[in-house]
Enzyme design. Structure first.
Site, PDB file in Angstrom:
ATOM      1  N   ASP A 118       0.870  -1.168   0.000  1.00  0.00           N
ATOM      2  CA  ASP A 118       0.000   0.000   0.000  1.00  0.00           C
ATOM      3  C   ASP A 118       0.915   1.228   0.000  1.00  0.00           C
ATOM      4  O   ASP A 118       2.129   1.121   0.238  1.00  0.00           O
ATOM      5  CB  ASP A 118      -0.891  -0.035   1.243  1.00  0.00           C
ATOM      6  CG  ASP A 118      -1.707   1.223   1.415  1.00  0.00           C
ATOM      7  OD1 ASP A 118      -2.407   1.615   0.471  1.00  0.00           O
ATOM      8  OD2 ASP A 118      -1.603   1.833   2.500  1.00  0.00           O
ATOM      9  N   ASP A 152      -0.103   5.181   1.022  1.00  0.00           N
ATOM     10  CA  ASP A 152      -0.330   6.143   2.101  1.00  0.00           C
ATOM     11  C   ASP A 152      -0.373   5.436   3.452  1.00  0.00           C
ATOM     12  O   ASP A 152      -1.177   4.522   3.653  1.00  0.00           O
ATOM     13  CB  ASP A 152      -1.634   6.905   1.877  1.00  0.00           C
ATOM     14  CG  ASP A 152      -1.580   7.777   0.633  1.00  0.00           C
ATOM     15  OD1 ASP A 152      -0.843   8.762   0.646  1.00  0.00           O
ATOM     16  OD2 ASP A 152      -2.257   7.442  -0.358  1.00  0.00           O
TER      17      ASP A 152
END
Length: 224
Positions: free
Chosen positions: A19, A21
């Site tokens: 991922d 953020d």
């Protein structure tokens, strides 16, 4: 409750799926600035709304609110423009740059809920290496916690998701990784409150190393 990453040290993986953020970079300040302006314009309670919008596609966040009389696509584009224009305060998670640089480029990908232009801008602002493969909001019909993004990330690298390790920071992403059939590690660097999980947790990448063997794959270990 935090759990030791030791189980991760015992296994080789074909690839890592990250991922973005909260997992590779910290963009909380800018995201909350932009989304706060948008939420206040629509009369939303910030204390209730802000915790709910992390880790999801903007269009999914807005759709779930069922606000009357709005164009969901246009509203999502407005938020996206605001986030692309505001990159102040975006920083890498400690150790993330060196960790990514230690990986063979064809063995890792980013799977993010952010649109492509925003993702590339934030990766650049944080000083992270740009991935050869990236799955963004435009690449899937349904965002996290649906597993489509992580399945696609593994496919683009040429590996089965069950042979991949997913790095995540929020519950929607954890569920997406698990539903894809991957192992999941939880990055806690940006957590104000612990994520309730039995999964291995990693505070940052600073004290980790990666060993790569062409026949066996990638294995994480504690820094020597």
């Amino acid at each position: 409750m935090h759990h030791s990453p030791d189980p991760l040290f015992d296994r080789f993986y074909d690839a890592f799926l990250f991922d973005m953020d909260g997992t590779l970079l910290n963009s909380i300040a800018v995201a909350e600035r932009v989304w706060s302006r948008w939420a206040l314009k629509h009369g939303l309670d910030l204390q209730t709304f802000l915790p709910s919008m992390h880790g999801k596609r903007g269009i999914d966040t807005i759709s779930a609110l069922n606000l009357p009389g709005i164009d969901v696509v246009q509203e999502a584009l407005e938020v996206e423009r605001g986030e692309i224009e505001d990159l102040e305060g975006i920083v890498p998670i400690p150790g993330a740059i060196a960790f990514l640089q230690s990986l063979p480029a064809e063995r890792w990908a980013i799977v993010t809920s952010a649109p492509s232009a925003l993702a590339r801008a934030r990766i650049g602002a944080a000083g992270l290496p740009q991935p050869l493969q990236i799955v963004t909001a435009e690449d899937v019909k349904i965002g996290k916690p649906d597993p489509a993004g992580y399945r696609l990330g593994a496919e683009r690298l040429g590996f089965d998701p069950s042979r991949c390790l997913v790095f995540e920071d929020v519950l929607a992403g954890v569920r997406a990784g698990e539903a894809a059939g991957a192992d999941v590690a939880v990055i806690t660097a940006t957590h104000a409150h612990p994520l309730e999980t039995s999964l291995p947790t990693i505070a940052s990448y600073e004290h980790l190393r990666v060993d790569f063997h062409a026949a066996q794959g990638l294995r994480i270990g504690p820094a020597r």
